[in-house]
Write a protein that holds these residues in place. Structure first.
Motif, PDB file in Angstrom:
ATOM      1  N   GLY A 223      39.234  45.777  36.217  1.00  0.00           N
ATOM      2  CA  GLY A 223      40.073  44.603  35.999  1.00  0.00           C
ATOM      3  C   GLY A 223      39.273  43.327  35.994  1.00  0.00           C
ATOM      4  N   TYR A 224      39.731  42.378  35.183  1.00  0.00           N
ATOM      5  CA  TYR A 224      39.087  41.071  35.072  1.00  0.00           C
ATOM      6  C   TYR A 224      40.087  39.987  35.441  1.00  0.00           C
ATOM      7  CZ  TYR A 224      37.325  36.919  32.543  1.00  0.00           C
ATOM      8  OH  TYR A 224      36.931  35.650  32.200  1.00  0.00           O
ATOM      9  N   SER A 225      39.734  39.139  36.403  1.00  0.00           N
ATOM     10  CA  SER A 225      40.562  38.009  36.824  1.00  0.00           C
ATOM     11  C   SER A 225      41.909  38.514  37.352  1.00  0.00           C
ATOM     12  CB  SER A 225      40.725  37.017  35.667  1.00  0.00           C
ATOM     13  OG  SER A 225      41.279  35.803  36.107  1.00  0.00           O
ATOM     14  N   MET A 226      43.011  38.284  36.644  1.00  0.00           N
ATOM     15  CA  MET A 226      44.286  38.840  37.108  1.00  0.00           C
ATOM     16  C   MET A 226      44.294  40.362  37.028  1.00  0.00           C
ATOM     17  SD  MET A 226      45.962  36.430  38.357  1.00  0.00           S
ATOM     18  CE  MET A 226      47.379  37.439  38.777  1.00  0.00           C
ATOM     19  N   GLY A 227      43.472  40.916  36.138  1.00  0.00           N
ATOM     20  CA  GLY A 227      43.287  42.363  36.135  1.00  0.00           C
ATOM     21  C   GLY A 227      42.595  42.822  37.403  1.00  0.00           C
ATOM     22  N   GLY A 228      41.627  42.008  37.898  1.00  0.00           N
ATOM     23  CA  GLY A 228      40.991  42.314  39.173  1.00  0.00           C
ATOM     24  C   GLY A 228      41.981  42.249  40.326  1.00  0.00           C
ATOM     25  N   TYR A 229      42.849  41.248  40.296  1.00  0.00           N
ATOM     26  CA  TYR A 229      43.952  41.134  41.267  1.00  0.00           C
ATOM     27  C   TYR A 229      44.761  42.428  41.273  1.00  0.00           C
ATOM     28  CZ  TYR A 229      48.921  39.699  42.060  1.00  0.00           C
ATOM     29  OH  TYR A 229      50.245  39.613  42.422  1.00  0.00           O
ATOM     30  N   PRO A 273      45.029  59.596  44.653  1.00  0.00           N
ATOM     31  CA  PRO A 273      43.756  60.329  44.776  1.00  0.00           C
ATOM     32  C   PRO A 273      43.012  60.455  43.459  1.00  0.00           C
ATOM     33  CG  PRO A 273      45.606  61.857  44.811  1.00  0.00           C
ATOM     34  CD  PRO A 273      46.201  60.473  44.846  1.00  0.00           C
ATOM     35  N   ARG A 274      43.668  60.128  42.353  1.00  0.00           N
ATOM     36  CA  ARG A 274      42.992  60.221  41.052  1.00  0.00           C
ATOM     37  C   ARG A 274      41.935  59.132  40.882  1.00  0.00           C
ATOM     38  NH1 ARG A 274      48.386  60.013  37.455  1.00  0.00           N
ATOM     39  NH2 ARG A 274      48.609  58.211  38.853  1.00  0.00           N
ATOM     40  N   ILE A 275      42.113  58.012  41.579  1.00  0.00           N
ATOM     41  CA  ILE A 275      41.230  56.858  41.390  1.00  0.00           C
ATOM     42  C   ILE A 275      39.991  57.017  42.262  1.00  0.00           C
ATOM     43  CG2 ILE A 275      41.032  54.362  41.605  1.00  0.00           C
ATOM     44  CD1 ILE A 275      44.084  54.238  41.105  1.00  0.00           C
ATOM     45  N   LYS A 276      38.860  57.165  41.607  1.00  0.00           N
ATOM     46  CA  LYS A 276      37.598  57.424  42.308  1.00  0.00           C
ATOM     47  C   LYS A 276      36.699  56.192  42.397  1.00  0.00           C
ATOM     48  CE  LYS A 276      38.474  61.883  42.732  1.00  0.00           C
ATOM     49  NZ  LYS A 276      39.772  62.048  42.068  1.00  0.00           N
ATOM     50  N   ALA A 277      36.959  55.165  41.575  1.00  0.00           N
ATOM     51  CA  ALA A 277      36.091  53.982  41.584  1.00  0.00           C
ATOM     52  C   ALA A 277      36.847  52.801  41.006  1.00  0.00           C
ATOM     53  CB  ALA A 277      34.817  54.236  40.783  1.00  0.00           C
ATOM     54  N   VAL A 278      36.450  51.606  41.467  1.00  0.00           N
ATOM     55  CA  VAL A 278      37.069  50.351  41.022  1.00  0.00           C
ATOM     56  C   VAL A 278      35.953  49.387  40.612  1.00  0.00           C
ATOM     57  CG1 VAL A 278      38.508  48.376  41.681  1.00  0.00           C
ATOM     58  CG2 VAL A 278      38.981  50.647  42.637  1.00  0.00           C
ATOM     59  N   VAL A 279      36.156  48.687  39.490  1.00  0.00           N
ATOM     60  CA  VAL A 279      35.281  47.582  39.102  1.00  0.00           C
ATOM     61  C   VAL A 279      36.155  46.339  38.976  1.00  0.00           C
ATOM     62  CG1 VAL A 279      33.662  46.648  37.411  1.00  0.00           C
ATOM     63  CG2 VAL A 279      33.706  49.118  37.877  1.00  0.00           C
ATOM     64  N   ALA A 280      35.831  45.297  39.737  1.00  0.00           N
ATOM     65  CA  ALA A 280      36.641  44.073  39.762  1.00  0.00           C
ATOM     66  C   ALA A 280      35.784  42.897  39.325  1.00  0.00           C
ATOM     67  CB  ALA A 280      37.219  43.835  41.154  1.00  0.00           C
ATOM     68  N   PHE A 281      36.005  42.424  38.098  1.00  0.00           N
ATOM     69  CA  PHE A 281      35.322  41.248  37.589  1.00  0.00           C
ATOM     70  C   PHE A 281      36.112  39.997  37.984  1.00  0.00           C
ATOM     71  CE2 PHE A 281      33.913  44.519  34.550  1.00  0.00           C
ATOM     72  CZ  PHE A 281      32.564  44.235  34.408  1.00  0.00           C
ATOM     73  N   ALA A 282      35.490  39.124  38.733  1.00  0.00           N
ATOM     74  CA  ALA A 282      36.082  37.825  39.079  1.00  0.00           C
ATOM     75  C   ALA A 282      37.546  37.933  39.516  1.00  0.00           C
ATOM     76  CB  ALA A 282      35.965  36.866  37.893  1.00  0.00           C
ATOM     77  N   PRO A 283      37.871  38.807  40.461  1.00  0.00           N
ATOM     78  CA  PRO A 283      39.277  38.993  40.843  1.00  0.00           C
ATOM     79  C   PRO A 283      39.891  37.718  41.415  1.00  0.00           C
ATOM     80  CG  PRO A 283      37.822  40.037  42.444  1.00  0.00           C
ATOM     81  CD  PRO A 283      36.957  39.625  41.291  1.00  0.00           C
ATOM     82  N   TRP A 284      41.066  37.381  40.921  1.00  0.00           N
ATOM     83  CA  TRP A 284      41.759  36.162  41.326  1.00  0.00           C
ATOM     84  C   TRP A 284      42.604  36.397  42.569  1.00  0.00           C
ATOM     85  CZ3 TRP A 284      46.879  34.966  42.057  1.00  0.00           C
ATOM     86  CH2 TRP A 284      47.200  33.595  42.159  1.00  0.00           C
ATOM     87  N   GLY A 285      42.773  35.339  43.387  1.00  0.00           N
ATOM     88  CA  GLY A 285      43.820  35.358  44.392  1.00  0.00           C
ATOM     89  C   GLY A 285      43.441  35.050  45.818  1.00  0.00           C
ATOM     90  N   MET A 286      42.196  35.294  46.210  1.00  0.00           N
ATOM     91  CA  MET A 286      41.850  35.153  47.629  1.00  0.00           C
ATOM     92  C   MET A 286      42.021  33.714  48.102  1.00  0.00           C
ATOM     93  SD  MET A 286      40.952  37.011  50.180  1.00  0.00           S
ATOM     94  CE  MET A 286      40.332  36.809  51.848  1.00  0.00           C
ATOM     95  N   GLU A 287      41.593  32.758  47.302  1.00  0.00           N
ATOM     96  CA  GLU A 287      41.724  31.351  47.692  1.00  0.00           C
ATOM     97  C   GLU A 287      43.183  30.906  47.753  1.00  0.00           C
ATOM     98  OE1 GLU A 287      37.709  28.942  46.581  1.00  0.00           O
ATOM     99  OE2 GLU A 287      39.293  28.921  45.076  1.00  0.00           O
ATOM    100  N   GLN A 310      29.530  29.976  40.592  1.00  0.00           N
ATOM    101  CA  GLN A 310      30.241  28.712  40.411  1.00  0.00           C
ATOM    102  C   GLN A 310      31.637  28.937  39.828  1.00  0.00           C
ATOM    103  OE1 GLN A 310      28.912  25.839  41.549  1.00  0.00           O
ATOM    104  NE2 GLN A 310      27.219  27.121  42.253  1.00  0.00           N
ATOM    105  N   ASP A 311      32.229  30.082  40.134  1.00  0.00           N
ATOM    106  CA  ASP A 311      33.569  30.389  39.607  1.00  0.00           C
ATOM    107  C   ASP A 311      34.572  29.359  40.110  1.00  0.00           C
ATOM    108  OD1 ASP A 311      36.178  31.497  39.124  1.00  0.00           O
ATOM    109  OD2 ASP A 311      35.273  33.484  38.991  1.00  0.00           O
ATOM    110  N   ASP A 312      35.167  28.620  39.182  1.00  0.00           N
ATOM    111  CA  ASP A 312      36.132  27.581  39.551  1.00  0.00           C
ATOM    112  C   ASP A 312      37.562  28.001  39.253  1.00  0.00           C
ATOM    113  OD1 ASP A 312      35.653  27.570  36.844  1.00  0.00           O
ATOM    114  OD2 ASP A 312      35.550  25.399  36.631  1.00  0.00           O
ATOM    115  N   ILE A 313      37.777  29.273  38.978  1.00  0.00           N
ATOM    116  CA  ILE A 313      39.119  29.832  38.779  1.00  0.00           C
ATOM    117  C   ILE A 313      39.485  30.718  39.971  1.00  0.00           C
ATOM    118  CG2 ILE A 313      40.622  31.206  37.307  1.00  0.00           C
ATOM    119  CD1 ILE A 313      39.692  28.600  36.013  1.00  0.00           C
ATOM    120  N   SER A 314      38.652  31.698  40.249  1.00  0.00           N
ATOM    121  CA  SER A 314      38.904  32.604  41.377  1.00  0.00           C
ATOM    122  C   SER A 314      38.215  32.162  42.657  1.00  0.00           C
ATOM    123  CB  SER A 314      38.435  34.025  41.023  1.00  0.00           C
ATOM    124  OG  SER A 314      39.197  34.562  39.969  1.00  0.00           O
ATOM    125  N   GLY A 315      37.259  31.235  42.539  1.00  0.00           N
ATOM    126  CA  GLY A 315      36.486  30.828  43.702  1.00  0.00           C
ATOM    127  C   GLY A 315      35.411  31.844  44.025  1.00  0.00           C
TER     128      GLY A 315
END
Length: 432
Positions: A223-229, A273-287, A310-315
Motif C-alpha cells: 500500500g501507498y499513502s492511504m493504501g499504506g493506512y 493467515p494468508r498474508i505473509k508480508a506487508v510493504v507500506a510506502f509512506a503510510p498515512w495517519g500516525m500524525e 521530508q514527507d510533508d503528507i504522512s510525516g
C-alpha cells in the motif's frame, strides 16, 4: 591523483549521457532499469499478461449517505488490474497501452485530462499454468490515485513469478474522488475482499484464467499513502479510539469503522493467515492519531516500510518512523530516502504533466524535488524483490537486507559502486 580524477570524470560523463539518452528514448518505459539500477531491480524471466476484472462487493455500508447513525447499504464496485506470468516465449515483444487521467473529479482547477502510457505486458495473454501456482500480491493506491500508478512495480513483480492485483478504490481515484470518509472506511475492507474474490475466482472454474495460476494462501499486500493506512490495518494494526470517534463525528454518527479498531475484541481476534508480508510506502495517519501504541502492537506480520525523510503528507519522525518504532511485535524494516517527500512509490510523471499551464500538482502527483523518480523506482524494485522473495518464496535474499544503516558509509550489496548514496535502512526484530 590527476589520472584518477580523469577516470572518475569520464565515468560520470558516460553515465549522465546514458541517462540523458534514456530519458529521451521512447523505448525506455516505466520500470526499466537505469544504468545504475541495483542488482534485483531488472525485470524477471517471465513475459507477463494483463487483464481487467470488474468486481462487486455487495451490501456494503454507504458511509457517504449515512444519517443520524443509520447506514444505508449499497453494492460497491471495484475495478482491478491483474498482471501475471503468461504462456508466451521469453523473447515476445510485450506491449500494452494503459489509459489514465490526470486531474481530479469535482475539482474545477484540475479538470480530468486523459492520457495513455505504454507498458511491457500482453493484454489478455494466456496464463502460464505449467509451473504451478504463483504467490499473490495485492496493491492499494493512495488518495487520490489509480491502479496503474505503480505499474513499474506491478509489472516487475509479475515478471518475477507473482500474480499482482492492483485495485481502483471507488471514491478514491482521479476519476471518482469523493469525500474522505469513504477512503477512511473502505481501505481495510476492499483489500481482504479482493483477496477473497481472487481465491473464489481461482476455485470457481478450471476454465478461468486464474485457475491453477495463483496461490492466495501465500499473499503479500502493498500500500501507498492511504493504501499504506489500509494494509497496516488489514495486517493487524488496529485503529485507535481517537480515529473511531473522529470518524463517527464526520459521518453523521456511523460507527462502521469500529470493526477495525484495536479496542474491538472481534478485530483483535481476527488474523488472515494468508498474508505473509506487508510493504507500506509512506503510510498515512500516525500524525493524525490513527494509531496508538496498543494498536501498533497488533502488527505482527513482517513489514517493509518506505519513507522520505521530508514527507510533508504522512510525516516522518512522528509519522512513518513512529509507526516503524511502535510496531514492536513485527520483524520490520524502514528504508528512508533522505530529502525525499511523499512520492516514494509512484511512476515517474507522464510527459503530459510537463505541459505548460497545468497545475503544478499534476507534476508533483508523481515527482520528487530531490530525486529522480526512475531511480527511486529501481531501488524499490530491488528491495521489494528481496523482501517478498524471502517471505513468499523462501529465496536466499537476506544478504541484500543485512546492510549497514547509512548507505553513504559503504556501498550497499547489490548496488553499482558509488551509487548507494542518500539512503538509510533500519531493521528491528520483534519483541517477545
Amino acid at each position: 591523483m590527476k589520472n584518477s580524477y580523469l577516470i572518475i570524470t569520464s565515468f560520470l560523463v558516460v553515465l549522465l549521457s546514458s541517462i540523458s539518452i534514456i530519458a529521451q528514448d521512447k523505448s525506455f518505459l516505466y520500470g526499466d532499469a537505469l544504468p545504475d539500477a541495483p542488482e534485483l531491480a531488472p525485470r524477471g524471466a517471465y513475459t507477463i499478461g494483463v487483464r481487467t476484472l470488474n468486481l462487486v462487493h455487495k451490501n456494503q455500508v454507504d458511509v457517504l449517505n449515512s444519517k443520524k447513525g443509520i447506514d444505508p447499504l449499497y453494492d460497491r464496485p471495484l475495478t482491478v488490474e491483474v498482471w501475471y506470468p503468461a504462456a508466451l516465449p521469453a523473447d515476445t515483444d510485450a506491449s500494452v497501452i494503459y489509459n489514465e487521467v490526470m486531474g481530479s473529479s469535482n475539482d474545477s482547477l484540475r479538470p480530468l485530462i486523459p492520457f495513455t502510457f505504454e507498458g511491457r505486458a500482453v493484454r489478455d495473454a494466456d496464463p502460464l499454468v505449467s509451473e504451478g501456482a504463483f504467490p499473490l500480491v495485492v496493491v492499494s493506491h493512495g488518495y487520490v490515485g489509480t491502479r496503474y500508478i505503480m505499474s513499474y512495480l506491478t509489472e516487475n513483480l509479475a515478471s518475477k513469478g507473482y500474480v499482482v492485483v492492483a485495485i481502483d478504490h471507488t471514491d478514491s481515484t482521479f476519476k471518482d474522488a469523493g469525500p474522505f470518509q469513504s477512503t477512511l472506511l473502505n481501505r481495510a475492507i476492499d483489500i481482504p475482499f479482493v483477496i477473497d474474490q481472487i481465491e473464489t475466482i481461482e476455485k470457481s472454474s478450471q476454465t478461468n484464467f486464474l485457475s491453477g495460476l495463483v496461490d492466495t494462501q501465500t499473499t503479500a499486500i502493498i500500500g501507498y499513502s492511504m493504501g499504506g493506512y489500509g494494509v497496516l490495518n488489514v495486517a493487524g494494526a488496529g485503529y485507535s479510539d481517537g480515529l473511531t470517534a473522529f470518524f463517527t463525528g464526520m459521518t453523521g454518527g456511523s460507527t462502521a469503522i469500529i470493526k477495525h479498531a484495536a479496542s474491538n475484541p472481534a478485530y483483535k481476534a481476527k488474523k488472515d493467515p494468508r498474508i505473509k508480508a506487508v510493504v507500506a510506502f509512506a503510510p498515512w495517519g500516525m500524525e493524525r492519531g490513527v494509531w496508538d501504541a496498543e494498536g501498533l502492537k497488533g502488527l505482527k506480520t513482517p513489514t517493509f516500510f518506505v519513507a522520505g525523510s521530508q514527507d510533508d503528507i504522512s510525516g516522518y519522525e512522528k509519522g512513518i518512523k513512529a509507526i516503524y518504532t511502535g510496531a514492536i511485535h513485527a520483524d520490520r524494516y524502514l528504508l528512508t530516502y533522505k530529502n525525499a517527500r511523499h512520492n516514494v512509490a509512484p511512476n515517474p510523471p507522464p510527459s503530459e504533466a510537463l505541459a505548460p499551464g497545468l497545475h503544478i500538482d499534476e507534476y508533483y502527483r508523481y515527482a520528487e524535488p530531490s530525486w529522480d523518480e526512475r531511480r527511486i523506482n529501481n531501488i524499490n524494485q530491488h528491495f521489494v524483490t528481496a523482501f517478498l522473495g524471502i517471505h513468499l518464496k523462501q529465496e536466499d535474499y537476506q544478504s541484500y537486507l543485512d546492510l549497514q544503516k547509512d548507505s553513504n558509509e559503504k556501498d550497499w550489496l547489490g548496488f553499482v559502486p558509488r551509487s548507494s548514496t542518500g539512503m538509510e535502512l533500519l531493521h528491528a526484530l520483534p519483541k517477545p
